[in-house]
Design an enzyme around this catalytic site. Sequence first.
Site, PDB file in Angstrom:
ATOM      1  N   SER A  71       0.816  -1.224   0.000  1.00  0.00           N
ATOM      2  CA  SER A  71       0.000   0.000   0.000  1.00  0.00           C
ATOM      3  C   SER A  71       0.849   1.273   0.000  1.00  0.00           C
ATOM      4  CB  SER A  71      -0.916   0.021   1.229  1.00  0.00           C
ATOM      5  OG  SER A  71      -1.600   1.256   1.272  1.00  0.00           O
ATOM      6  N   LYS A  92     -13.587  -3.868   1.731  1.00  0.00           N
ATOM      7  CA  LYS A  92     -14.470  -2.724   1.462  1.00  0.00           C
ATOM      8  C   LYS A  92     -15.929  -3.030   1.818  1.00  0.00           C
ATOM      9  CE  LYS A  92     -11.517  -0.296  -1.749  1.00  0.00           C
ATOM     10  NZ  LYS A  92     -11.334   0.374  -3.026  1.00  0.00           N
ATOM     11  N   ASP A  95     -13.262   6.888  -4.129  1.00  0.00           N
ATOM     12  CA  ASP A  95     -12.627   6.365  -5.347  1.00  0.00           C
ATOM     13  C   ASP A  95     -13.124   7.102  -6.591  1.00  0.00           C
ATOM     14  OD1 ASP A  95     -10.991   4.526  -4.115  1.00  0.00           O
ATOM     15  OD2 ASP A  95     -12.459   2.908  -4.211  1.00  0.00           O
ATOM     16  N   GLY A 132     -18.121  -4.276 -12.126  1.00  0.00           N
ATOM     17  CA  GLY A 132     -17.867  -4.775 -10.780  1.00  0.00           C
ATOM     18  C   GLY A 132     -17.798  -3.628  -9.788  1.00  0.00           C
ATOM     19  N   ALA A 148     -15.340  -1.700  -8.839  1.00  0.00           N
ATOM     20  CA  ALA A 148     -14.617  -0.487  -9.243  1.00  0.00           C
ATOM     21  C   ALA A 148     -15.492   0.408 -10.116  1.00  0.00           C
ATOM     22  CB  ALA A 148     -13.340  -0.874  -9.984  1.00  0.00           C
ATOM     23  N   ASN A 193     -20.053  -4.394 -20.441  1.00  0.00           N
ATOM     24  CA  ASN A 193     -19.501  -5.465 -19.609  1.00  0.00           C
ATOM     25  C   ASN A 193     -19.596  -6.794 -20.325  1.00  0.00           C
ATOM     26  OD1 ASN A 193     -18.284  -6.203 -17.127  1.00  0.00           O
ATOM     27  ND2 ASN A 193     -20.176  -7.219 -16.535  1.00  0.00           N
ATOM     28  N   LYS A 228     -25.061  -7.590 -15.879  1.00  0.00           N
ATOM     29  CA  LYS A 228     -24.520  -6.771 -14.783  1.00  0.00           C
ATOM     30  C   LYS A 228     -24.475  -5.297 -15.197  1.00  0.00           C
ATOM     31  CE  LYS A 228     -21.169  -9.936 -12.900  1.00  0.00           C
ATOM     32  NZ  LYS A 228     -19.790  -9.981 -12.426  1.00  0.00           N
TER      33      LYS A 228
END
Length: 274
Positions: A15, A66, A102, A129, A131, A151, A156
Site C-alpha cells: 500500500s 471494502k 474512489d 464490478g 470499481a 460489460n 450486470k
Amino acid sequence: MTDRYAVIGNPIGHSKSPLIHRAFAQQTGQELEYTAIEAPEGGFAAVVDAFRHKGARGLNITAPFKLDAFCYATKLLDRARLAGATNAMSFVGDVVEADNFDGVGLLRDIEYNQGIPLPGKRVLLLGSGGAARGALLPLLEARPAELVIINRTFEKARSLAEAFGSYGSVIASGYDRLKDAERYDVVINATSASLRGEALPVSANFFSNASLAYELAYGKGLTPFLRLARESGVARVCDGVGMLVEQAAEAFAWWRGVRPATAAVIAKLTVPLT
Ligand code: ATR
C-alpha cells in the site's frame, strides 16, 4: 494523544497510502500518525474495534475489506451507499461514518490533472464490478453528454445502469452489442482484467475519437488496454496513480479540514508507462 489513522487490508505491504498521507501531513503541518494494518480475513471488525480503542480517528480500507467496512459503518454517506462499498471511515465518538472517494478521485484526476472536463463528453466505462460501481455517481454528476457501461456479462451492466438511472443518462451495452465504439471521447477501464495482464475484447476502433484512455489499475505499466489505446493513437493514456492520490486527498480533507496539494505526490509515485 496523536491522532491516529491507518489503511487496513490483506495483504497491505504494497500500500502506498502511508507514504501519501504522511506526505500530506508534512505538507499541511498536521500532526498525525498513519500506519498500515494487515487484518486476517474474517477479522476486520475485531481489528478495527481494537484500533478505535487506541484512539483512532479514521481508516482507509482496501481489498478485501471494502464490504466489511460497509457493514461495520453506522452512518453511510451517499457515495458509499450507492457504491455498495466504502474506502474511508471517520470515527466521531460512537459514530462510524463511511464514505467512498474512489469515484471522486477518478473524476478529479481526469478533469484537473489530465485536463479533460467531462461536461458534454461521451464516456465509455468498461466493467460492472465494484470499481465501476464506485466510479458511477461522480461520473454522472460531472454531466457527460453520454455514459455507456459495457460489460462481458451484459446483465450486470444493465442492472448497474438501472440502479444509477436517476442520477443521469446512463445506458448499458456489451462488447458485442456496441455498434459505434468510435464515438467516445474518454474510455475508462474499470475491469479487473489488467490486474492479471488480460486483454479485453476490444478493437482499435474503441479509441478512434478518444482523447483519453484511463486505466483504473496502477503500477502495472503499459497494460494490454493502454497498449492498444496508445497504438490506436490516443493522445493521453494513463493509469490510476492520480486517482489513488486524489482519493487520498479527499479523505485527508474530510478528516483534517484541509485539502493537500497532490501534484508532487503524484509525480513521486508515477512510473513511466512502458
Ligand atoms: P473489482 O472490484 O476490481 O471491480 P469485480 O467486482 O470482480 O472486481 O469486477 C470485475 C469486472 O471486470 C467485471 O465487470 C468483470 O466482468 P464480468 O462481470 O463479466 O465478470 C470484468 N472482467 C474481468 N476480467 C475480464 C476480462 N478478461 N474481460 C472482460 N471483462 C473482464
